[in-house]
Design an enzyme around this catalytic site. Sequence first.
Site, short mmCIF file in Angstrom:
data_model
loop_
_atom_site.label_atom_id
_atom_site.label_comp_id
_atom_site.label_asym_id
_atom_site.label_seq_id
_atom_site.Cartn_x
_atom_site.Cartn_y
_atom_site.Cartn_z
N LYS A 61 39.99 49.18 28.49
CA LYS A 61 39.94 48.15 29.54
C LYS A 61 41.27 48.03 30.26
O LYS A 61 41.31 47.76 31.46
CB LYS A 61 39.58 46.79 28.93
CG LYS A 61 38.12 46.66 28.56
CD LYS A 61 37.87 45.27 28.00
CE LYS A 61 36.43 45.14 27.52
NZ LYS A 61 36.22 43.85 26.85
N HIS A 112 40.95 40.20 12.17
CA HIS A 112 39.56 40.32 11.70
C HIS A 112 39.27 39.33 10.58
O HIS A 112 40.13 39.00 9.76
CB HIS A 112 39.23 41.74 11.26
CG HIS A 112 40.31 42.47 10.50
ND1 HIS A 112 40.49 42.33 9.17
CD2 HIS A 112 41.24 43.34 10.93
CE1 HIS A 112 41.50 43.11 8.79
NE2 HIS A 112 41.98 43.72 9.84
C1 COA Z 1 50.61 40.24 9.15
C2 COA Z 1 49.79 38.96 9.20
C3 COA Z 1 50.24 38.21 10.44
C4 COA Z 1 48.28 39.29 9.29
O1 COA Z 1 47.56 38.10 9.52
P1 COA Z 1 46.22 37.74 8.75
O2 COA Z 1 45.74 36.44 9.27
O3 COA Z 1 46.42 37.92 7.29
O4 COA Z 1 45.19 38.88 9.15
P2 COA Z 1 44.53 39.21 10.57
O5 COA Z 1 43.13 39.61 10.32
O6 COA Z 1 44.76 38.17 11.60
O7 COA Z 1 45.37 40.49 11.02
C5 COA Z 1 45.30 41.67 10.32
C6 COA Z 1 45.95 42.70 11.19
O8 COA Z 1 47.28 42.30 11.48
C7 COA Z 1 48.01 43.46 11.82
N1 COA Z 1 49.32 43.38 11.20
C8 COA Z 1 49.65 43.61 9.91
N2 COA Z 1 50.97 43.44 9.73
C9 COA Z 1 51.49 43.09 10.94
C10 COA Z 1 52.80 42.78 11.41
N3 COA Z 1 53.85 42.82 10.61
N4 COA Z 1 52.96 42.47 12.72
C11 COA Z 1 51.89 42.46 13.57
N5 COA Z 1 50.62 42.74 13.17
C12 COA Z 1 50.42 43.04 11.87
C13 COA Z 1 47.22 44.67 11.33
O9 COA Z 1 46.72 45.34 12.47
C14 COA Z 1 46.09 44.04 10.53
O10 COA Z 1 44.87 44.71 10.62
P3 COA Z 1 44.67 46.20 10.03
O11 COA Z 1 45.15 46.21 8.62
O12 COA Z 1 43.20 46.45 10.15
O13 COA Z 1 45.49 47.11 10.92
C15 COA Z 1 50.02 38.12 7.95
O14 COA Z 1 49.52 38.80 6.86
C16 COA Z 1 51.47 37.78 7.71
O15 COA Z 1 52.18 38.48 7.02
N6 COA Z 1 51.87 36.67 8.24
C17 COA Z 1 53.18 36.21 8.04
C18 COA Z 1 53.07 34.99 7.22
C19 COA Z 1 53.81 33.90 7.86
O16 COA Z 1 55.01 33.97 8.04
N7 COA Z 1 53.05 32.85 8.19
C20 COA Z 1 53.62 31.71 8.78
C21 COA Z 1 53.26 31.71 10.24
S1 COA Z 1 53.92 30.30 11.02
#
Ligand code: COA
Length: 125
Positions: A61, A112
Amino acid sequence: MILGTGIDLCEVARMRAKIQAPADEFVNQVFLPGEIAYCGTKRHPAEHFAARFAAKEAVVKALAGTGGVGSFWRDIEIMNEQDGRPVARLYGRAKELADAQGVRRVFVSLTHTRDLAAATAILEG
Ligand SMILES: CC(C)(COP(=O)(O)OP(=O)(O)OC[C@H]1O[C@@H](n2cnc3c(N)ncnc32)[C@H](O)[C@@H]1OP(=O)(O)O)[C@@H](O)C(=O)NCCC(=O)NCCS
């Protein structure tokens, strides 16, 4: 400079049905070996396949002028950096289009749940 954006959603149940039958035809038509290997290591592969499917659609897209020129599925590979960040690599016709539009970098973001996967793409020139 931002040259394009794209977004897409994919239902995990539909992806699950597609990757289960018949054989591996769909998987191999749409995904590259590295993507299949990555998703295969996960507890819920369909979620990760669905997110990659959405990301490929989002990149298509974002790329202007992709309509009606055939399948791009295997021209777009969604992999992950060591820290988990997703990255998009372009090959073939998708790369040609991106190069012609001056795209230097493609950013993708995936999310996801059990039910839905979504992805966004941003093209930087
Ligand atoms: C990486 C993170 C953001 C993923 O979020 P989640 O809600 O668990 O999972 P989601 O389904 O939204 O996202 C998963 C996808 O995030 C992506 N992802 C993983 N690590 C990542 C990173 N360091 N940066 C960006 N994207 C990331 C990947 O594409 C993953 O999918 P995939 O394994 O199929 O490729 C989460 O695990 C994380 O580490 N968060 C940090 C924790 C934190 O500090 N939280 C406080 C926020 S205020």
